[in-house]
Design a protein around this motif. Sequence first.
Motif, short mmCIF file in Angstrom:
data_model
loop_
_atom_site.label_atom_id
_atom_site.label_comp_id
_atom_site.label_asym_id
_atom_site.label_seq_id
_atom_site.Cartn_x
_atom_site.Cartn_y
_atom_site.Cartn_z
N LEU A 118 1.30 -1.20 -0.41
CA LEU A 118 0.21 -0.29 -0.41
C LEU A 118 1.09 1.16 -0.10
O LEU A 118 0.41 2.37 -0.95
N GLY A 119 1.90 1.07 0.52
CA GLY A 119 2.99 2.48 0.72
C GLY A 119 4.16 2.50 -0.02
O GLY A 119 3.14 3.78 -0.98
N ILE A 120 3.78 1.49 -0.95
CA ILE A 120 4.81 1.58 -2.35
C ILE A 120 3.74 2.64 -3.05
O ILE A 120 4.50 3.37 -3.86
N SER A 121 2.92 1.74 -3.57
CA SER A 121 1.43 1.98 -4.32
C SER A 121 1.40 3.94 -4.30
O SER A 121 0.98 3.83 -5.40
N SER A 223 11.52 3.40 -10.24
CA SER A 223 11.07 3.37 -8.12
C SER A 223 10.26 2.70 -7.85
O SER A 223 10.44 2.40 -6.34
N ALA A 224 9.41 2.09 -8.57
CA ALA A 224 8.03 1.13 -8.46
C ALA A 224 8.74 0.02 -8.44
O ALA A 224 9.32 -1.13 -7.03
N LEU A 225 10.26 -0.78 -9.24
CA LEU A 225 10.99 -2.35 -8.72
C LEU A 225 11.64 -1.51 -7.38
O LEU A 225 12.14 -2.44 -6.79
N SER A 226 12.16 -0.32 -7.50
CA SER A 226 12.98 -0.77 -6.49
C SER A 226 12.65 -0.49 -5.23
O SER A 226 13.69 -1.17 -4.26
#
Length: 349
Positions: A118-121, A223-226
């Motif tokens: 949730l935080g990453i998204s 950034s999402a993959l990181s």
Amino acid sequence: MTGNVKNNASLWLTQTAEFLKNFNILKKSGSDSRIIHPYMVIVNKEISDHVRSWRFIILFILIALTCLGSVYIALANIGDAVKSSDPDNPFLFLKLFTVSDGTLPAFFVFVSFLGPLLGISLGFDAINSEKNKGTLSRILAQPVPRDYLINAKFTAALYVISVMLFSLGFLVMGFGLTMTGIPPTPEEFLRVVFFIVVSIFYVSFWLNLSILFSVLFHQPATSALSGIAVWLFFTVFYSIIVNVIAKAAAPSVTATAQQVVNYHEFILNLLRVLPSQLFSDATTTLLMPSVRSLGPLTMEQIVGTLPGPLPLGQSLLIVWPQITGLIAATIICFALSYISFMRREIRSR
């Protein structure tokens, strides 16, 4: 004479119109509060974007269904979980968040696993998507301070996370109250509230980490993959590394009791680098009042102790280092993203 009258009348009308205009401005900025601060305009816009996005809707439905499924399993097995020798029996309502029969994990385990997603998204495209679209330079071309933007991004996402977690927590409490008919005691209610607050800090860490990657990398996919790579490393590979270190540093059979205690404390300190471990320690102590220590105990410390639940204040004292660690990690990630964004070139290329 007629000309003077006309001039005086015209002057009076002009002054009256100016006075009414100033009065309306004061009224709007005072009691009516129609003039909104630019910072709040950005926050409201970001909240609207988050709530209307499909990724948030999908994640909310996923988290809500899994958490309600874990509560259903807890309600179906709450009778087997209640034992006469269990010191947590007076806190029956808290078992809704901790009981599981192995079919589905407990409620707090789901929050620990799905909270980082949730935080990453919500933060992986906070800055770089604005820059790639060319809207970042347009926003900051207005008389808006640069730090308003990144602060508003974090505030809006934090508001959405807080409302979501409080809604889920109170929904679980209402569902349990309806099914069992047993209302929570004031201490149980406060323990659940503190559990939700700790969950907000935990998800905020991953939010700030994803915002940091959004500032450092130009593409949202990178950034999402990181962020997902860091989450997978902490979830899977770091525990493997700790297990290898634990086998290599295991004490011999002839080791003293103090050496064994030091060894277990060393392994626990390695595990407490993980945000999920800090969250698990804090939530376990808050939702299980019978937990008296989070580290190894010697026989001298155990002898003479009576099993029983701790009051809320004592449980908070036990987990205060874990809560402080989560808050510190969240602040560090936000400070790094803030400093990096304030020094970065924002013009589109």
